[in-house]
Write an enzyme that holds these catalytic residues in place. Sequence first.
Site, PDB file in Angstrom:
ATOM      1  N   SER A  43      44.825  -7.916 104.985  1.00 36.81           N
ATOM      2  CA  SER A  43      44.307  -6.681 105.589  1.00 36.81           C
ATOM      3  C   SER A  43      42.955  -6.227 105.031  1.00 36.81           C
ATOM      4  O   SER A  43      42.669  -5.038 105.034  1.00 36.81           O
ATOM      5  CB  SER A  43      45.333  -5.563 105.405  1.00 36.81           C
ATOM      6  N   THR A 101      46.288  -1.767 113.345  1.00 39.17           N
ATOM      7  CA  THR A 101      45.200  -1.146 112.589  1.00 39.17           C
ATOM      8  C   THR A 101      44.159  -0.503 113.498  1.00 39.17           C
ATOM      9  O   THR A 101      43.942  -0.961 114.628  1.00 39.17           O
ATOM     10  CB  THR A 101      44.497  -2.217 111.730  1.00 39.17           C
ATOM     11  N   TYR A 150      39.678  -9.485 110.886  1.00 41.46           N
ATOM     12  CA  TYR A 150      40.926  -8.768 110.601  1.00 41.46           C
ATOM     13  C   TYR A 150      41.398  -8.037 111.857  1.00 41.46           C
ATOM     14  O   TYR A 150      42.533  -8.208 112.316  1.00 41.46           O
ATOM     15  CB  TYR A 150      40.706  -7.792 109.435  1.00 41.46           C
ATOM     16  N   ASN A 201      43.690   5.032 107.479  1.00 39.63           N
ATOM     17  CA  ASN A 201      43.667   4.619 106.060  1.00 39.63           C
ATOM     18  C   ASN A 201      44.857   5.152 105.273  1.00 39.63           C
ATOM     19  O   ASN A 201      44.889   6.336 104.924  1.00 39.63           O
ATOM     20  CB  ASN A 201      42.352   5.069 105.422  1.00 39.63           C
TER      21      ASN A 201
HETATM   22  N1  UDP Z   1      34.435   1.849 100.110  1.00 45.53           N
HETATM   23  C1  UDP Z   1      33.397   2.075  99.218  1.00 45.53           C
HETATM   24  N2  UDP Z   1      33.493   1.547  97.961  1.00 45.53           N
HETATM   25  C2  UDP Z   1      34.560   0.809  97.557  1.00 45.53           C
HETATM   26  C3  UDP Z   1      35.620   0.583  98.487  1.00 45.53           C
HETATM   27  C4  UDP Z   1      35.518   1.116  99.751  1.00 45.53           C
HETATM   28  O1  UDP Z   1      32.417   2.731  99.537  1.00 45.53           O
HETATM   29  O2  UDP Z   1      34.564   0.345  96.410  1.00 45.53           O
HETATM   30  C5  UDP Z   1      34.363   2.434 101.463  1.00 45.53           C
HETATM   31  C6  UDP Z   1      34.472   1.417 102.586  1.00 45.53           C
HETATM   32  O3  UDP Z   1      33.189   0.948 102.946  1.00 45.53           O
HETATM   33  C7  UDP Z   1      35.130   2.245 103.691  1.00 45.53           C
HETATM   34  C8  UDP Z   1      35.968   3.274 102.942  1.00 45.53           C
HETATM   35  O4  UDP Z   1      35.468   3.288 101.604  1.00 45.53           O
HETATM   36  O5  UDP Z   1      34.155   2.949 104.423  1.00 45.53           O
HETATM   37  C9  UDP Z   1      37.439   2.916 102.900  1.00 45.53           C
HETATM   38  O6  UDP Z   1      37.548   1.559 102.494  1.00 45.53           O
HETATM   39  P1  UDP Z   1      38.922   0.897 102.145  1.00 45.53           P
HETATM   40  O7  UDP Z   1      38.617  -0.498 101.665  1.00 45.53           O
HETATM   41  O8  UDP Z   1      39.681   1.784 101.210  1.00 45.53           O
HETATM   42  O9  UDP Z   1      39.749   0.870 103.504  1.00 45.53           O
HETATM   43  P2  UDP Z   1      39.365   0.264 104.978  1.00 45.53           P
HETATM   44  O10 UDP Z   1      38.650   1.374 105.696  1.00 45.53           O
HETATM   45  O11 UDP Z   1      38.535  -0.958 104.786  1.00 45.53           O
HETATM   46  O12 UDP Z   1      40.699  -0.019 105.558  1.00 45.53           O
END
Ligand code: UDP
Length: 326
Positions: free
Chosen positions: A77, A117, A141, A170
Amino acid sequence: MRVLVTGGAGYIGSVVVEKLLEGDHEVVAYDNLVKGHRAAVSSGATFVEADLTDKERLAATLREHRIEAVIHMAADSLVGESVGDPAKYYRNNVVAGLALLDTMRECEVGRIVFSSTAAVYGEPEKQPIEEADALQPTNPYGESKLAFEKALKWYDHAYHLRYASLRYFNAAGATDAHGESHDPETHLIPLVLQAAVGQREFVEIYGTDYPTRDGTCVRDYIHVSDLAQAHILALGALDRGSRIYNLGCGGDGYTVREVIDVARKVTGREIPVRESARRAGDPAVLVAGSARIKRELGWSPARQDLGEIIGSAWTWMQKHQNGYER
Ligand code: UDP
C-alpha cells in the site's frame, strides 16, 4: 459470522480483528507476516501464517473454519514504492487477490469486504471526492486496487459474489491494544511522532509547491477504529447487495504542515522539519465525501478531531517505543 481477515496481523487488520471479536464474530486472521506482526493479532482469533497464493492452505482454512465471509486487507500500500516497483503491486494486489477470489469460489464463500483506497481517484477534479467521480489512478498502487475492484464487479455479475469496496482515505491513530508499526515506516503521523521522541532527527515535508493553502499536500485522516467499524457495518449489509463506499472524515482535511503543528501541540515536543521534493505519485488533495455510507449504513466517524487521532497514536507509541515485539 465466521470471518477470515487477510492481512489480519497488519495495522488496520489488527483493529478490524479486535472489533469483530468485540462484536462476537468468530475470526481467523490470515497473514504471511511479511509486514504484519504476530503479536498484533488479538488472542481471541485463530491465526494462520500463510500466503494468499497458497491455495491449498487457504482452501483448507476456509473449509475447516466454515468461513462465511472474507475481509481482504492483505496488500502492498505504498504509493512511492509502487511507482518504482509496479510488478510487486500487480503481483501482490491483483494476482494474489484473484487467487483469493478463485479459492473463495471453490469453497463457496460468497461475501467479501475489500480494502480499497482513495488512490483509485488519482488527481480528482473536485473535492470532496464522491464514489461516482472519475477513476483515474496516478500510480500503480491505485491502479492495482482499481483492477481488483473491477474484478469484484464482474465476479458479482457472473458468480453472485457479494462485495463491499471500502475506499480508505488516510488511516491514523490507535486503539489501546493496536497501533501502527511499519519497518521501514513511511507514513506521516508515525514519522512525526518518531521525530517527537527523538528516534529520528527531523520529518521531511514532501513538496511545498502544491496548489493548497500552505503548499503541502492535503489528506483526510480517519481514526482506525472508525475505519474498522465501517467494515463491520459493510459486512452486515452484504446480503442486501454489493456496494462501494468512501471512508474519511471530510471537511477541509489537513495539510502536512497542519499535521505537524497538531502533533507539536499534542506531544508538547519540538518536531524539526526539512522541506524536500515532492514524492512520486502523490496527488495534491484527497478529501472524502462519505455521505453514501452515512446515509445507507448510518456510519459516522466518532473521532474526527485530528488532535484526538494523533493523541491516540502518541499514547500507543509511548507504550510501544519499538513497535510490536518480534
Ligand atoms: N508525507 C510527508 N513526509 C513524510 C511522509 C509523508 O510529507 O515523511 C506526506 C505525503 O506526501 C502525503 C501525506 O504526508 O501527502 C500522507 O502520506 P502517507 O504516506 O502518510 O499516506 P498516503 O497519503 O501516501 O496514503
